[in-house]
Design a protein around this motif. Structure first.
Motif, PDB file in Angstrom:
ATOM      1  N   GLY A  35     -11.827  -7.248  14.241  1.00 25.80           N
ATOM      2  CA  GLY A  35     -11.405  -7.453  12.973  1.00 25.80           C
ATOM      3  C   GLY A  35     -10.584  -6.168  12.355  1.00 25.80           C
ATOM      4  O   GLY A  35     -10.747  -4.880  12.764  1.00 25.80           O
ATOM      5  N   GLY A  36      -9.570  -6.829  11.691  1.00 26.50           N
ATOM      6  CA  GLY A  36      -8.296  -5.510  11.097  1.00 26.50           C
ATOM      7  C   GLY A  36      -8.158  -5.675   9.728  1.00 26.50           C
ATOM      8  O   GLY A  36      -8.336  -7.006   9.106  1.00 26.50           O
ATOM      9  N   ARG A  37      -7.747  -4.658   9.037  1.00 26.13           N
ATOM     10  CA  ARG A  37      -7.746  -4.838   7.539  1.00 26.13           C
ATOM     11  C   ARG A  37      -6.702  -3.870   7.190  1.00 26.13           C
ATOM     12  O   ARG A  37      -6.501  -2.854   7.667  1.00 26.13           O
ATOM     13  CB  ARG A  37      -8.962  -4.468   6.898  1.00 26.13           C
ATOM     14  N   ALA A  38      -5.662  -4.556   6.368  1.00 29.27           N
ATOM     15  CA  ALA A  38      -4.499  -3.675   5.855  1.00 29.27           C
ATOM     16  C   ALA A  38      -4.477  -3.953   4.405  1.00 29.27           C
ATOM     17  O   ALA A  38      -4.577  -4.922   3.855  1.00 29.27           O
ATOM     18  CB  ALA A  38      -3.283  -3.964   6.414  1.00 29.27           C
ATOM     19  N   GLU A  39      -4.241  -2.656   3.537  1.00 25.44           N
ATOM     20  CA  GLU A  39      -4.269  -2.805   2.188  1.00 25.44           C
ATOM     21  C   GLU A  39      -3.216  -2.213   1.494  1.00 25.44           C
ATOM     22  O   GLU A  39      -2.843  -0.795   2.097  1.00 25.44           O
ATOM     23  CB  GLU A  39      -5.598  -2.554   1.684  1.00 25.44           C
ATOM     24  N   VAL A  40      -2.545  -2.272   0.470  1.00 27.84           N
ATOM     25  CA  VAL A  40      -1.637  -1.607  -0.185  1.00 27.84           C
ATOM     26  C   VAL A  40      -2.218  -1.579  -1.751  1.00 27.84           C
ATOM     27  O   VAL A  40      -2.189  -2.833  -2.287  1.00 27.84           O
ATOM     28  CB  VAL A  40      -0.170  -1.932  -0.252  1.00 27.84           C
ATOM     29  N   TRP A  41      -2.559  -0.734  -2.639  1.00 24.12           N
ATOM     30  CA  TRP A  41      -2.783  -0.622  -3.934  1.00 24.12           C
ATOM     31  C   TRP A  41      -2.006   0.185  -4.794  1.00 24.12           C
ATOM     32  O   TRP A  41      -2.009   1.570  -4.454  1.00 24.12           O
ATOM     33  CB  TRP A  41      -4.237  -0.389  -4.011  1.00 24.12           C
ATOM     34  N   ARG A  42      -1.453  -0.229  -5.816  1.00 23.95           N
ATOM     35  CA  ARG A  42      -0.897   0.617  -6.784  1.00 23.95           C
ATOM     36  C   ARG A  42      -1.604   0.887  -8.300  1.00 23.95           C
ATOM     37  O   ARG A  42      -2.012  -0.037  -8.759  1.00 23.95           O
ATOM     38  CB  ARG A  42       0.418  -0.352  -7.218  1.00 23.95           C
ATOM     39  N   ASP A  43      -1.896   2.210  -8.164  1.00 25.52           N
ATOM     40  CA  ASP A  43      -2.585   2.687  -9.436  1.00 25.52           C
ATOM     41  C   ASP A  43      -1.292   2.946 -10.568  1.00 25.52           C
ATOM     42  O   ASP A  43      -0.917   4.298 -10.424  1.00 25.52           O
ATOM     43  CB  ASP A  43      -3.432   3.645  -9.341  1.00 25.52           C
ATOM     44  N   ASP A  44      -0.749   2.298 -11.389  1.00 23.07           N
ATOM     45  CA  ASP A  44       0.251   2.655 -12.212  1.00 23.07           C
ATOM     46  C   ASP A  44       0.524   3.833 -13.000  1.00 23.07           C
ATOM     47  O   ASP A  44       1.264   4.529 -13.250  1.00 23.07           O
ATOM     48  CB  ASP A  44       0.978   1.604 -12.954  1.00 23.07           C
ATOM     49  N   HIS A  45      -0.987   4.290 -13.486  1.00 17.26           N
ATOM     50  CA  HIS A  45      -1.097   5.461 -14.447  1.00 17.26           C
ATOM     51  C   HIS A  45      -1.965   6.487 -13.829  1.00 17.26           C
ATOM     52  O   HIS A  45      -2.688   7.284 -14.500  1.00 17.26           O
ATOM     53  CB  HIS A  45      -1.654   4.916 -15.771  1.00 17.26           C
ATOM     54  N   ASN A  46      -2.254   6.393 -12.443  1.00 19.14           N
ATOM     55  CA  ASN A  46      -3.267   7.254 -11.848  1.00 19.14           C
ATOM     56  C   ASN A  46      -4.613   7.301 -12.818  1.00 19.14           C
ATOM     57  O   ASN A  46      -5.019   8.462 -13.157  1.00 19.14           O
ATOM     58  CB  ASN A  46      -2.627   8.637 -11.825  1.00 19.14           C
ATOM     59  N   PHE A  47      -4.974   6.160 -12.989  1.00 17.03           N
ATOM     60  CA  PHE A  47      -6.200   5.761 -13.989  1.00 17.03           C
ATOM     61  C   PHE A  47      -7.276   5.338 -13.355  1.00 17.03           C
ATOM     62  O   PHE A  47      -8.468   5.738 -13.688  1.00 17.03           O
ATOM     63  CB  PHE A  47      -5.559   4.700 -14.964  1.00 17.03           C
ATOM     64  N   TYR A  48      -7.208   4.414 -12.124  1.00 14.50           N
ATOM     65  CA  TYR A  48      -8.597   3.658 -12.057  1.00 14.50           C
ATOM     66  C   TYR A  48      -9.204   4.684 -10.599  1.00 14.50           C
ATOM     67  O   TYR A  48     -10.260   4.443 -10.364  1.00 14.50           O
ATOM     68  CB  TYR A  48      -8.285   2.310 -11.491  1.00 14.50           C
ATOM     69  N   VAL A  49      -8.339   5.179 -10.260  1.00 19.19           N
ATOM     70  CA  VAL A  49      -9.034   6.089  -8.950  1.00 19.19           C
ATOM     71  C   VAL A  49      -9.251   7.363  -9.155  1.00 19.19           C
ATOM     72  O   VAL A  49      -8.662   8.140  -9.651  1.00 19.19           O
ATOM     73  CB  VAL A  49      -7.771   6.041  -7.776  1.00 19.19           C
ATOM     74  N   ALA A  50     -10.638   7.690  -8.906  1.00 17.35           N
ATOM     75  CA  ALA A  50     -11.440   9.025  -9.260  1.00 17.35           C
ATOM     76  C   ALA A  50     -11.606   9.806  -8.156  1.00 17.35           C
ATOM     77  O   ALA A  50     -11.526   9.207  -7.005  1.00 17.35           O
ATOM     78  CB  ALA A  50     -12.557   8.644  -9.842  1.00 17.35           C
ATOM     79  N   GLY A  51     -11.758  11.161  -8.424  1.00 14.21           N
ATOM     80  CA  GLY A  51     -11.948  12.025  -7.484  1.00 14.21           C
ATOM     81  C   GLY A  51     -13.409  12.488  -7.621  1.00 14.21           C
ATOM     82  O   GLY A  51     -13.820  12.680  -8.888  1.00 14.21           O
TER      83      GLY A  51
END
Length: 238
Positions: free
Chosen positions: A127-143
């Protein structure tokens, strides 16, 4: 009708805003193609917002919250469309398109993920998987700084959450675009006992990259990373 995303009922159940949320959608089934579209609607903002922050590696981090709830009447919309195409007996394609928007923070994000699975034999597929994801305001992705920070945050215990992406100057980035590629195997051993018949072993290698300027990986010191992993999926039959 549900209680929200990553939440449960009662004290300690996450963003327990005491409001009803909606989850629903439609499905279309054709001979070789299936389309499933769903939406989740409801307030997902922090019920008790942060009022004090502390600097630190991967920070700033919340150290004090307000005693007054806010944002519990403004909705977040999570929309997802999955298209599965059985190209042949051996090859299957799945495309996942998603978009999210939050009324309170006026923040949007979305992306596209493409999966391809090829059956080499009845017991082995690749299996292979490729993804592009845009977080317009640097809001949804946490550290997160420590392994259990995510679990503690979901339960409302402590903070530990930092800004997802840092700009080259060390301040929070204004936006972020991520890419990811994964290659793996699905191995289903034959001749297993009935209780675990269907066991799947899934080793994989994954590459993540930040396409915009900044750093998001390895304690927010790098713009890319490799991950090696293995899953064991065991259905139980009695």
């Amino acid at each position: 009708v549900d209680s929200g995303v990553n939440t449960f009922l009662g004290s300690g159940g996450g963003a327990n805003d005491n409001k009803l949320h909606f989850h629903g959608g439609i499905g279309l089934n054709f001979k070789t193609v299936t389309v499933l579209a769903t939406t989740q609607i409801g307030p997902e903002a922090t019920q008790y917002p942060c009022i004090a922050y502390e600097s630190g590696e991967g920070g700033p981090f919340c150290v004090a919250t307000s005693s007054t709830p806010h944002g519990v009447s403004q909705n977040r919309y999570l929309n997802d469309v999955v298209v599965t195409w059985k190209i042949s007996d051996k090859l299957t394609s799945m495309t996942d398109i998603n978009y999210i928007y939050d009324d309170r923070y006026k923040a949007s994000g979305g992306g596209v993920t493409q999966y391809l699975t090829y059956a080499i034999s009845p017991i082995l597929s690749v299996g292979g998987r490729a993804e592009v994801w845009r977080d317009d305001h640097n809001f949804y992705v946490a550290g997160f700084k420590r392994n259990f920070d995510f679990i503690n945050v979901e339960g409302g215990y402590g903070s530990g959450v930092g800004i997802g992406v840092l700009a080259p100057d060390g301040n929070p980035a204004h936006n972020a675009t991520f890419a990811e590629f994964t290659l793996g195997l699905n191995f289903k051993p034959a001749g297993l006992p009935k209780a675990i018949d269907g066991l799947t072993i899934r080793p994989e290698i994954r590459y993540d990259a930040l396409l915009t300027n900044g750093s998001a990986y390895d304690a927010q010191t790098k713009d890319h990373q490799f991950t090696f992993g293995i899953d064991f999926v065991a259905p139980f039959t009695f």
